[in-house]
Design a protein around this motif. Structure first.
Motif, short mmCIF file in Angstrom:
data_model
loop_
_atom_site.label_atom_id
_atom_site.label_comp_id
_atom_site.label_asym_id
_atom_site.label_seq_id
_atom_site.Cartn_x
_atom_site.Cartn_y
_atom_site.Cartn_z
N GLU A 99 120.12 138.28 7.56
CA GLU A 99 118.71 138.39 7.20
C GLU A 99 117.81 138.51 8.43
OE1 GLU A 99 117.76 134.98 4.83
OE2 GLU A 99 119.06 135.58 3.20
N ILE A 100 118.36 138.22 9.59
CA ILE A 100 117.59 138.23 10.82
C ILE A 100 117.67 139.63 11.44
CG2 ILE A 100 117.37 137.21 13.13
CD1 ILE A 100 118.78 134.70 11.95
N GLU A 101 116.53 140.16 11.86
CA GLU A 101 116.52 141.48 12.47
C GLU A 101 117.38 141.49 13.73
OE1 GLU A 101 112.67 143.31 12.94
OE2 GLU A 101 111.94 142.30 11.14
N ILE A 102 118.09 142.59 13.95
CA ILE A 102 119.06 142.68 15.04
C ILE A 102 118.46 142.40 16.42
CG2 ILE A 102 120.60 144.26 16.29
CD1 ILE A 102 121.41 145.35 13.51
N PRO A 103 117.29 142.96 16.79
CA PRO A 103 116.77 142.65 18.13
C PRO A 103 116.56 141.15 18.34
CG PRO A 103 115.61 144.52 17.22
CD PRO A 103 116.46 143.96 16.11
N TRP A 104 116.07 140.45 17.32
CA TRP A 104 115.85 139.02 17.44
C TRP A 104 117.19 138.28 17.47
CZ3 TRP A 104 113.23 135.46 19.39
CH2 TRP A 104 113.26 134.15 18.94
N LEU A 105 118.12 138.66 16.60
CA LEU A 105 119.43 138.03 16.56
C LEU A 105 120.15 138.22 17.90
CD1 LEU A 105 121.37 136.44 14.72
CD2 LEU A 105 122.30 138.62 13.96
N ARG A 106 120.02 139.40 18.49
CA ARG A 106 120.63 139.66 19.79
C ARG A 106 120.09 138.69 20.84
NH1 ARG A 106 120.38 145.05 20.24
NH2 ARG A 106 118.14 144.98 20.57
N GLU A 107 118.77 138.49 20.83
CA GLU A 107 118.18 137.56 21.80
C GLU A 107 118.59 136.12 21.53
OE1 GLU A 107 116.80 138.37 24.58
OE2 GLU A 107 116.96 140.46 24.03
N VAL A 108 118.69 135.76 20.27
CA VAL A 108 119.13 134.41 19.92
C VAL A 108 120.52 134.16 20.51
CG1 VAL A 108 119.86 132.90 18.02
CG2 VAL A 108 117.69 134.16 17.86
N PHE A 109 121.44 135.09 20.26
CA PHE A 109 122.80 134.92 20.79
C PHE A 109 122.81 134.99 22.31
CE2 PHE A 109 124.41 135.63 16.52
CZ PHE A 109 125.51 134.79 16.51
N ARG A 110 122.11 135.94 22.89
CA ARG A 110 122.13 136.11 24.34
C ARG A 110 121.60 134.87 25.05
NH1 ARG A 110 119.03 137.55 28.42
NH2 ARG A 110 117.15 137.89 27.20
N ILE A 111 120.44 134.41 24.65
CA ILE A 111 119.83 133.24 25.30
C ILE A 111 120.66 131.99 25.02
CG2 ILE A 111 117.81 131.73 25.35
CD1 ILE A 111 117.39 134.44 26.74
N TYR A 112 121.09 131.85 23.79
CA TYR A 112 121.84 130.64 23.46
C TYR A 112 123.17 130.60 24.20
CZ TYR A 112 122.60 126.42 20.85
OH TYR A 112 122.78 125.11 20.52
N LEU A 113 123.86 131.73 24.26
CA LEU A 113 125.13 131.75 24.97
C LEU A 113 124.92 131.53 26.47
CD1 LEU A 113 127.02 134.62 23.12
CD2 LEU A 113 127.57 132.19 23.07
N TYR A 114 123.81 132.00 26.99
CA TYR A 114 123.52 131.83 28.41
C TYR A 114 123.18 130.38 28.76
CZ TYR A 114 121.37 132.47 32.98
OH TYR A 114 121.05 132.37 34.30
#
Length: 192
Positions: A99-114
């Motif tokens: 349900e989350i838009e891909i650009p936002w989901l990408r940032e969520v994963f990127r920042i969280y994994l970092y």
């Protein structure tokens, strides 16, 4: 819910929508808190009543995901076999995160994994524990392979799921995530 709590929820939602809109327009790193507050129609001070930093929004989203797993997915894991429950788990995770838009989901994963990779890949995390329970059930009923310790298999399964979501984000959603993720996870865990 009281008026104050309702206003707090509305402000939170405005902030979340503002940053999601901004991520669609520009790189996350270039977005400022001032821009988020302006887009949300609130003051910078109001922003800081909800979040300590820009990345705090992302950390909050991940914790919300853990809550969704515990409150929404776990009660649905009531099938007879572990493999059936694993399929429900994967479907629900896909629905929630899908349900989350891909650009936002990408940032969520990127920042969280970092910043917080030790939390998302943690054997004390909600998702690891849920997967572990599903696999244990499956090893007991014969639907999940038992030639690997359940802890090791749960750990590999969690990493496989996260890798699929991250890959999906990085490829801008250019594949059927649910289909690919299920195939890879089932290839990993299903009894032969």
């Amino acid at each position: 819910m009281g008026i104050r709590e309702e206003q707090k929820q509305q402000t939170y939602q405005k902030i979340l929508e503002a940053i999601q809109d901004l991520v669609n327009e520009k790189d996350y790193e270039a977005i400022t808190i001032r821009e988020i507050a302006q887009r949300a129609g609130i003051s910078v001070g109001a922003y800081y009543k909800h979040f300590k930093s820009k990345d705090d929004i992302i950390f909050n989203q991940i914790h919300k995901s853990y809550f969704n797993t515990q409150e929404t997915i776990v009660p649905q894991l009531n099938k007879k076999t572990g493999i059936e429950n694993l399929e429900i788990y994967l479907d629900r995770q896909y629905e929630i995160l899908g349900e989350i838009e891909i650009p936002w989901l990408r940032e969520v994963f990127r920042i969280y994994l970092y910043h917080k990779v030790d939390e998302i890949l943690d054997q004390n995390s909600v998702n690891y524990k849920v997967i572990l329970n599903i696999l244990e059930q499956g090893q007991n009923d014969g639907s999940i392979r038992n030639d690997v310790y359940k802890e090791e298999l749960a750990w590999s399964t969690l990493k496989c799921i996260i890798a699929n979501f991250y890959s999906f984000c990085m490829q801008n959603g250019n594949f059927d995530l649910n289909k690919v993720m299920k195939k890879e996870v089932f290839d990993l865990v299903k009894a032969k």
